[in-house]
Write a protein that holds these residues in place. Structure first.
Motif, PDB file in Angstrom:
ATOM      1  N   PRO A 312       6.513 -10.434   8.066  1.00  0.00           N
ATOM      2  CA  PRO A 312       5.490  -9.749   8.870  1.00  0.00           C
ATOM      3  C   PRO A 312       5.683  -8.239   8.909  1.00  0.00           C
ATOM      4  CG  PRO A 312       6.246 -11.729   9.984  1.00  0.00           C
ATOM      5  CD  PRO A 312       7.169 -11.532   8.820  1.00  0.00           C
ATOM      6  N   GLU A 313       6.934  -7.803   8.938  1.00  0.00           N
ATOM      7  CA  GLU A 313       7.199  -6.362   8.999  1.00  0.00           C
ATOM      8  C   GLU A 313       6.785  -5.661   7.701  1.00  0.00           C
ATOM      9  OE1 GLU A 313      10.973  -3.259   9.046  1.00  0.00           O
ATOM     10  OE2 GLU A 313      11.316  -5.423   9.256  1.00  0.00           O
ATOM     11  N   VAL A 314       7.198  -6.225   6.569  1.00  0.00           N
ATOM     12  CA  VAL A 314       6.934  -5.546   5.296  1.00  0.00           C
ATOM     13  C   VAL A 314       5.461  -5.622   4.909  1.00  0.00           C
ATOM     14  CG1 VAL A 314       7.303  -7.470   3.673  1.00  0.00           C
ATOM     15  CG2 VAL A 314       7.956  -5.151   3.014  1.00  0.00           C
ATOM     16  N   MET A 315       4.756  -6.667   5.351  1.00  0.00           N
ATOM     17  CA  MET A 315       3.344  -6.815   5.002  1.00  0.00           C
ATOM     18  C   MET A 315       2.434  -5.950   5.876  1.00  0.00           C
ATOM     19  SD  MET A 315       3.154  -8.897   2.431  1.00  0.00           S
ATOM     20  CE  MET A 315       1.410  -9.322   2.415  1.00  0.00           C
ATOM     21  N   SER A 316       2.920  -5.502   7.001  1.00  0.00           N
ATOM     22  CA  SER A 316       2.102  -4.721   7.919  1.00  0.00           C
ATOM     23  C   SER A 316       1.968  -3.274   7.434  1.00  0.00           C
ATOM     24  CB  SER A 316       2.718  -4.733   9.316  1.00  0.00           C
ATOM     25  OG  SER A 316       2.007  -3.873  10.177  1.00  0.00           O
ATOM     26  N   VAL A 317       0.746  -2.753   7.460  1.00  0.00           N
ATOM     27  CA  VAL A 317       0.508  -1.359   7.082  1.00  0.00           C
ATOM     28  C   VAL A 317      -0.044  -0.557   8.270  1.00  0.00           C
ATOM     29  CG1 VAL A 317       0.161  -1.847   4.635  1.00  0.00           C
ATOM     30  CG2 VAL A 317      -1.796  -1.959   6.199  1.00  0.00           C
ATOM     31  N   LYS A 318       0.102  -1.091   9.450  1.00  0.00           N
ATOM     32  CA  LYS A 318      -0.481  -0.430  10.630  1.00  0.00           C
ATOM     33  C   LYS A 318       0.170   0.918  10.916  1.00  0.00           C
ATOM     34  CE  LYS A 318       2.511  -2.822  13.979  1.00  0.00           C
ATOM     35  NZ  LYS A 318       2.548  -3.714  15.173  1.00  0.00           N
ATOM     36  N   ASP A 319       1.424   1.091  10.438  1.00  0.00           N
ATOM     37  CA  ASP A 319       2.103   2.360  10.681  1.00  0.00           C
ATOM     38  C   ASP A 319       1.873   3.371   9.559  1.00  0.00           C
ATOM     39  OD1 ASP A 319       3.152   1.457  13.080  1.00  0.00           O
ATOM     40  OD2 ASP A 319       4.939   0.608  12.126  1.00  0.00           O
ATOM     41  N   GLU A 320       1.134   2.981   8.520  1.00  0.00           N
ATOM     42  CA  GLU A 320       0.851   3.911   7.429  1.00  0.00           C
ATOM     43  C   GLU A 320      -0.195   4.925   7.892  1.00  0.00           C
ATOM     44  OE1 GLU A 320       2.245   4.093   4.447  1.00  0.00           O
ATOM     45  OE2 GLU A 320       3.524   2.316   4.695  1.00  0.00           O
ATOM     46  N   PRO A 321       0.042   6.214   7.719  1.00  0.00           N
ATOM     47  CA  PRO A 321      -0.945   7.224   8.139  1.00  0.00           C
ATOM     48  C   PRO A 321      -2.188   7.200   7.246  1.00  0.00           C
ATOM     49  CG  PRO A 321       0.879   8.253   6.965  1.00  0.00           C
ATOM     50  CD  PRO A 321       1.267   6.817   7.156  1.00  0.00           C
ATOM     51  N   ASP A 322      -3.273   7.755   7.741  1.00  0.00           N
ATOM     52  CA  ASP A 322      -4.520   7.807   6.976  1.00  0.00           C
ATOM     53  C   ASP A 322      -4.323   8.521   5.648  1.00  0.00           C
ATOM     54  OD1 ASP A 322      -5.864   6.457   8.962  1.00  0.00           O
ATOM     55  OD2 ASP A 322      -6.651   8.267   9.919  1.00  0.00           O
ATOM     56  N   GLU A 323      -3.432   9.486   5.625  1.00  0.00           N
ATOM     57  CA  GLU A 323      -3.188  10.260   4.407  1.00  0.00           C
ATOM     58  C   GLU A 323      -2.738   9.370   3.260  1.00  0.00           C
ATOM     59  OE1 GLU A 323      -0.552  12.000   1.481  1.00  0.00           O
ATOM     60  OE2 GLU A 323       0.176  10.904   3.250  1.00  0.00           O
ATOM     61  N   VAL A 324      -1.981   8.305   3.571  1.00  0.00           N
ATOM     62  CA  VAL A 324      -1.519   7.388   2.529  1.00  0.00           C
ATOM     63  C   VAL A 324      -2.690   6.618   1.935  1.00  0.00           C
ATOM     64  CG1 VAL A 324      -0.176   5.280   2.103  1.00  0.00           C
ATOM     65  CG2 VAL A 324       0.826   7.162   3.401  1.00  0.00           C
ATOM     66  N   PHE A 325      -3.580   6.125   2.796  1.00  0.00           N
ATOM     67  CA  PHE A 325      -4.748   5.395   2.304  1.00  0.00           C
ATOM     68  C   PHE A 325      -5.672   6.303   1.497  1.00  0.00           C
ATOM     69  CE2 PHE A 325      -3.526   2.956   6.153  1.00  0.00           C
ATOM     70  CZ  PHE A 325      -3.273   1.743   5.548  1.00  0.00           C
ATOM     71  N   GLU A 326      -5.772   7.550   1.904  1.00  0.00           N
ATOM     72  CA  GLU A 326      -6.591   8.503   1.148  1.00  0.00           C
ATOM     73  C   GLU A 326      -5.969   8.775  -0.213  1.00  0.00           C
ATOM     74  OE1 GLU A 326      -6.774  11.824   3.742  1.00  0.00           O
ATOM     75  OE2 GLU A 326      -8.036  10.804   5.237  1.00  0.00           O
ATOM     76  N   LEU A 327      -4.644   8.805  -0.274  1.00  0.00           N
ATOM     77  CA  LEU A 327      -3.947   9.036  -1.544  1.00  0.00           C
ATOM     78  C   LEU A 327      -4.197   7.895  -2.521  1.00  0.00           C
ATOM     79  CD1 LEU A 327      -1.844  10.683  -3.229  1.00  0.00           C
ATOM     80  CD2 LEU A 327      -0.074   9.276  -2.123  1.00  0.00           C
ATOM     81  N   TYR A 328      -4.112   6.653  -2.032  1.00  0.00           N
ATOM     82  CA  TYR A 328      -4.245   5.481  -2.901  1.00  0.00           C
ATOM     83  C   TYR A 328      -5.701   5.086  -3.146  1.00  0.00           C
ATOM     84  CZ  TYR A 328       0.793   4.492  -2.841  1.00  0.00           C
ATOM     85  OH  TYR A 328       2.151   4.552  -3.014  1.00  0.00           O
ATOM     86  N   GLY A 329      -6.629   5.610  -2.370  1.00  0.00           N
ATOM     87  CA  GLY A 329      -8.037   5.329  -2.604  1.00  0.00           C
ATOM     88  C   GLY A 329      -8.627   4.359  -1.599  1.00  0.00           C
ATOM     89  N   PRO A 330      -9.948   4.261  -1.556  1.00  0.00           N
ATOM     90  CA  PRO A 330     -10.626   3.451  -0.527  1.00  0.00           C
ATOM     91  C   PRO A 330     -10.269   1.970  -0.573  1.00  0.00           C
ATOM     92  CG  PRO A 330     -12.172   4.206  -2.220  1.00  0.00           C
ATOM     93  CD  PRO A 330     -10.910   4.971  -2.422  1.00  0.00           C
TER      94      PRO A 330
END
Length: 506
Positions: A312-330
């Motif tokens: 559960p810890e490794v699969m969770s991305v809730k702590d990833e900042p928006d900047e990371v999602f913007e880097l990897y794409g929509p």
């Protein structure tokens, strides 16, 4: 008096025997001192491991080890450059013409027959062997030079072009396998026939794990890929190695790992007690039957128990900042997509998982290649480049090996009808492109050359077994010494072939 360098050797002496004796002496030293205060202090500093092996386990080993145990004791054979690998497998065979192998001389040859002097009677697949004419077709996409290395990259890969100075592009890969199943099996296991251990399983067997709460070999399959060619779980199977070394597939959704969660209505309070009782039964059965798979089963049950907390810890991305999602794409916000899997791969590498493999299908373009390649590159380009950037800024790229590529390339001629803006390419195993980046690999170079038709290699050929030998080398393993005895024969990932590609090593 005889000089020490020329003194006679005792009867039966050989260099191999002398080397083995030295290894035994070292092992005996470790065995005798592993429980000393100095070793306990060393263990506390190194996380109770010594070159990946538990000190207490070394201390408990019997003086008479099997050859398999001796082989594992000797690993690493050299100082490893890479601690972990992420392998981005583009299943189906990406075209080198639309990605990295720029062939401007083809622009004036549209529709002309492939010269016999180029083909040289080489084997064709059954899909194009009956064509009366094999018409040459240049790529409709533009190429430009990027980076300090002035590397040619297709306009389909604008994000990859921005990290090209971190890549080592191999343009001279080749294989004997001309059809998908044997070709992908060859890349993953070293043999065209099913049944051998996969690369990740060999790595797991030889190097173990640096994280006791996660498998050492994890597989991710893109949910948003075109399913043009099937993927089989045997591609990440353990073959004749113990089952604990098989790849574990992580999925998007409620159950990332199948059969890991507790059954409905069970709170799991007595799970630890149940596993202990089960371990005692399996241990007793192993003592009676001497079956190595029993030990693997014990290890897998214990790993599954620990994974109930770690997954559960490794699969969770809730702590990833928006900047990371913007880097990897929509697409990265949609679990199970290639982009989301790239973020998950980075998280797993941060947890010191040894081997992470991503599969993205959809690269088999016998027809409609321009549109098909555009879609594939759009789905993967940004996230691939983002993974390089993300690993680099976190200090992980220097000891992580990143690999991108498929099972073969595509032909210079069009399969079937040829139109100026619509064509297809058949399988071509005689040369194709892939790239590596990170630990121990020269950055910003292109290795190997092909002819003007990207049909034959003219400089620095790299066989599949050479690639596998180099991968093991970067992990600190000599591929010729890393073997496993099965059915009376000693097997290795590279079979009886392969050489390290020294020209790409930093």
């Amino acid at each position: 008096m005889c000089d020490s360098h020329t003194s006679p050797k005792p009867p039966g002496w050989s260099p191999d025997l002398d080397q083995l004796q030295k290894q035994l002496d070292r092992r005996r030293f470790l065995t005798r001192t592993a429980m000393g205060l100095g070793s306990i202090a060393l263990g506390s500093l190194m996380g109770n491991t010594l070159l990946g092996k538990s000190i207490s386990k070394i201390a408990a080993e019997d003086a008479s080890l099997s050859l398999e145990q001796e082989i594992l004791q000797a690993i690493p054979h050299l100082v490893p450059k890479a601690k972990r690998v992420v392998y981005l497998f583009m299943s189906g065979g990406p075209s080198q013409f639309e990605t990295f192998d720029y062939k401007p001389k083809l622009l004036d040859m549209f529709g002309q027959p492939l010269p016999d002097s180029v083909r040289q009677g080489q084997r064709l697949t059954g899909m194009s062997a009956g064509q009366a004419i094999l018409p040459v077709v240049p790529s409709i996409y533009k190429f430009n030079q990027y980076g300090k290395s002035n590397t040619w990259v297709s306009e389909l890969l604008p994000h990859t072009a921005q990290v090209v100075d971190d890549l080592c592009i191999i343009k001279s890969m080749y294989s004997e396998a001309i059809n998908h199943d044997p070709a992908i099996t060859f890349f993953q296991t070293g043999n065209q026939l099913p049944g051998r251990p996969s690369i990740g399983s060999w790595i797991s067997y030889g190097l173990g794990t640096d994280n006791q709460n996660l498998p050492s070999f994890i597989v991710l399959v893109s949910k948003n890929a075109v399913k043009d060619q099937p993927l089989y779980s045997r591609l990440w199977g353990n073959g004749f190695l113990a089952s604990e070394h098989q790849g574990v597939q992580f999925r998007a959704g409620k159950d990332p790992v199948l059969f890991l969660d507790n059954p409905e209505g069970y709170d799991g309070e007595d799970r630890e007690e149940m596993l202990q009782s089960l371990k005692e039964l399996n241990t007793y059965q192993n003592e009676v039957n001497k079956d190595p798979e029993m030990e693997a089963r014990i290890a897998q049950y214990e790993m599954a128990y620990r994974m109930q907390t770690s997954i559960p810890e490794v699969m969770s991305v809730k702590d990833e900042p928006d900047e990371v999602f913007e880097l990897y794409g929509p697409d990265s916000r949609d679990p199970g997509t290639y982009a989301a899997n790239c973020i998950l791969a980075r998280k797993l590498l941060e947890k010191d998982v040894k081997f992470v493999q991503l599969y993205h299908q959809g690269w088999d373009h016998h027809g409609g290649l321009p549109a098909g390649m555009a879609k594939q590159c759009k789905d993967t380009d940004q996230a691939t480049a983002a993974l390089i950037i993300d690993l680099k800024r976190r200090g992980l790229l220097e000891d992580t090996l990143v690999i991108w590529g498929g099972e073969f390339g595509r032909t210079v001629y069009s399969q079937g009808k040829l139109f100026p803006d619509n064509y297809g390419r058949d399988h071509h195993p005689r040369n194709f492109a892939m790239w590596m980046a990170g630990a121990g690999v020269k950055a910003g170079i292109s290795y190997g050359e092909t002819d003007d038709f990207s049909y034959n290699i003219v400089k620095d050929p790299v066989h599949v077994h050479d690639f596998q030998a180099t991968l093991l080398h970067l992990m600190g393993i000599d591929h010729e010494r890393f073997t496993y005895k099965y059915q009376g024969r000693r097997f290795r990932l590279t079979d009886v072939h392969g050489k390290v590609i020294k020209g790409i090593l930093s």
